[in-house]
Write an enzyme that holds these catalytic residues in place. Sequence first.
Site, mmCIF file in Angstrom:
data_model
loop_
_atom_site.group_PDB
_atom_site.id
_atom_site.type_symbol
_atom_site.label_atom_id
_atom_site.label_comp_id
_atom_site.label_asym_id
_atom_site.label_seq_id
_atom_site.Cartn_x
_atom_site.Cartn_y
_atom_site.Cartn_z
ATOM 1 N N GLY A 458 55.072 37.389 34.026
ATOM 2 C CA GLY A 458 56.355 36.778 34.337
ATOM 3 C C GLY A 458 56.301 35.481 35.124
ATOM 4 O O GLY A 458 57.231 34.679 35.038
ATOM 5 N N GLU A 694 53.230 36.142 46.019
ATOM 6 C CA GLU A 694 53.337 37.187 47.028
ATOM 7 C C GLU A 694 54.120 36.720 48.257
ATOM 8 O O GLU A 694 54.986 37.419 48.771
ATOM 9 C CB GLU A 694 51.940 37.650 47.482
ATOM 10 C CG GLU A 694 50.944 37.916 46.383
ATOM 11 C CD GLU A 694 51.236 39.154 45.573
ATOM 12 O OE1 GLU A 694 52.109 39.952 45.962
ATOM 13 O OE2 GLU A 694 50.585 39.319 44.522
#
Length: 727
Positions: A458, A694
């Site tokens: 993604g 992240e």
Amino acid sequence: MSRQAVGAPLSRVDGHLKVTGQAKYAADHPTEGVVHAVIVGSTVGRGRMTGIDTRAALAHPGVLTVISHLNAPKLAYRPNPSSNNPEGGERLHVFQDDKVLFHGQPVAVVVATTPQAAQHGASLVEVRYDAEKPATDLTGAHAHEPVTYARGDADQAVDSATVRLEMTYRTARNHHNAMEPHATIARWDGDRLTVWDKTQWVVGTQRELAAVFGIELDAVRVISPFVGGAFGSGLRAWPHVTIAALAAREAGRPVKLVLTRKQLYAGTGHRPAYAYHLRLGSDRRGRLTAMVHDITAETSSYENFRENVLAAGQALYTMPHVRQAYRTVPLDVNTPLYMRGPGHATAAYVIESALDELAHELGIDPIELRRRNEPAKDESNGMPFSTRRLRECYTVGARAFGWDRRAPKPRSTRDGDWLIGMGMAAAAHGTLRNPAQARVLLDARGVARVEAATSDMGPGTYTSMTQVAADALGLPASSVDFRLGDSTMPTTPAHGGSQTTASVGSAVQDGCDKLRRQAIELAVGDERSPLHGVGAGDVAVGDGRLHVKNDPARGETYQQLLARNNRTRLETLGAFAPGEPRFSTYAYGATFAEVAVDRRLGLVRVRRMLGVYDVGRIISPKLADSQAHGGMVGGIGMALLEDTVTDHRDGRIVNSNLADYLVPVNADVSDLRAIFLDGEDREADPIGVKGLGEVVHIGVAPAIANAVFHATGRRVRELPITAEALL
């Protein structure tokens, strides 16, 4: 002049395939003669199987076979330390014995000619158990020996500190719940296995299947061109992958196996639940002197899963005294696995909430408190930071968010029945890099094909790698064809931990640099070339042409060069391997949140969020913005909604569906904005990136939690924050 691809807001190169339904995900690949498999899961949380009655299932029309430990062949299950298995224990051996280790464990699989026949056949399998009461409560089980870290004498320093705080935070188990369910198609051609799988690491799945079946690595091919979201759940090969391959071998037919939404909760991993006890000491000016971290997290009874929950407490702020103990508790559950911001997100929630508590205790602005505790170096290892621009993140964010309008006193800002609060938190995530390779081919048409065995769940790997290659070769992005997701391609690390762009992108850059130099050397050495005799260092590339730097008209296209030399293509293999670290390399962020809390109902609504990030060079601003927004949405789920609920009587997950397991929807998400600081980090990797998938998630939950406290004056130390906790 060539138009630069890196830094341009390029739309996803695979976007058209996705929006028109042409992108093939794991279960979409047409396979001749395919039959279907459905797993039968255990209905007890611990014990042994005493019998399996398959007669009704086998009598059902279309059912071909039922496989369980009663008739399955023994599998090799060779050690495979490189497949993202946890640090200790042994992975689940499917259909190899009668033990039940957790509720929902695969105990049989039904293979049938249609999905409907397989599903109904699975419902007809009757399994008898000698059940025991499972241990699924984090607070009531014996822990493994801890992983520890210490500098100074933290316990004594906290006890003697002028200001002392002690608190325990708890976080719920979270499941990934990506849009695409995990699925596998397996086909044997003699002793060779081909698998189409939802995975974030085709090479890892290849290695695991070779180890499980005791065959050579090159006898296994894994294909995964598209992944419909994963957030970490695809970082290892789960038992269903082995089951699909086993069923295909036993049935003598290709087999498709798709996990149901319910089966995902027991069939794949999850972010583990934590209890995190923190003691901190500071002086009256808010300068931290010590922190003591006692951390407990769940793992399975058969594997010991750990994640990097310790790094933030060691390096995010300066302090002379730190002690950490990280214990995992073996429970009768499926093995946890990495989930977006693994370890760091949990630690950030605790540490950033605790700093907010300290700021309130001392009457210091939360941003100012963080500024006073900025380290000059990484105190966990003594290394200098490659870049660390958290102060700038604070300044830019505070100005853009309107932090100066925040009333210092909690519960002092209202909008009708809504209590309004602002909160913020810092975030940091280490820049991971691992060896990677990429093959680069330039054909006679002047079109480059770049291949690497990485994934795209993604974030836009297809697009970002296209941009890197286009600039390195001096081609328009439309003349680059980047391919991924096949274990026959050059080896890359797992697609997770924000390491893909740094690792694979650096390999792509290296391969394209080599090919560009190869083309230049061919041209300057060719008497018929307009570039003959020009120094190689004086030749540039752009718009598909090689030309003299100071004389763009003097040059030729790649097509002309290859045609004249009777070459059908040029080809190179790029490689990247990080050297010995000389710097501490982190991506950083500051997250700001404004919430509204209904003063009578306790409902929390996120009104707006802003993230400001120091993540090095931005390859694609459009992709980066998308990643930041996605990380914020995930953080809203972690903070306010997501909670996997277990019935401790039998280990059953009671909300194993998307009706009862709550994830953010449009109504939960309002104004999200991201700002990326200009810059690059060449100490991190050759292309100057630091990874951002992240870090954009890590600071969100504590920023929201701190905003809820500012709105209500009530500190909730457990995620998710529910209305009941605020009433």
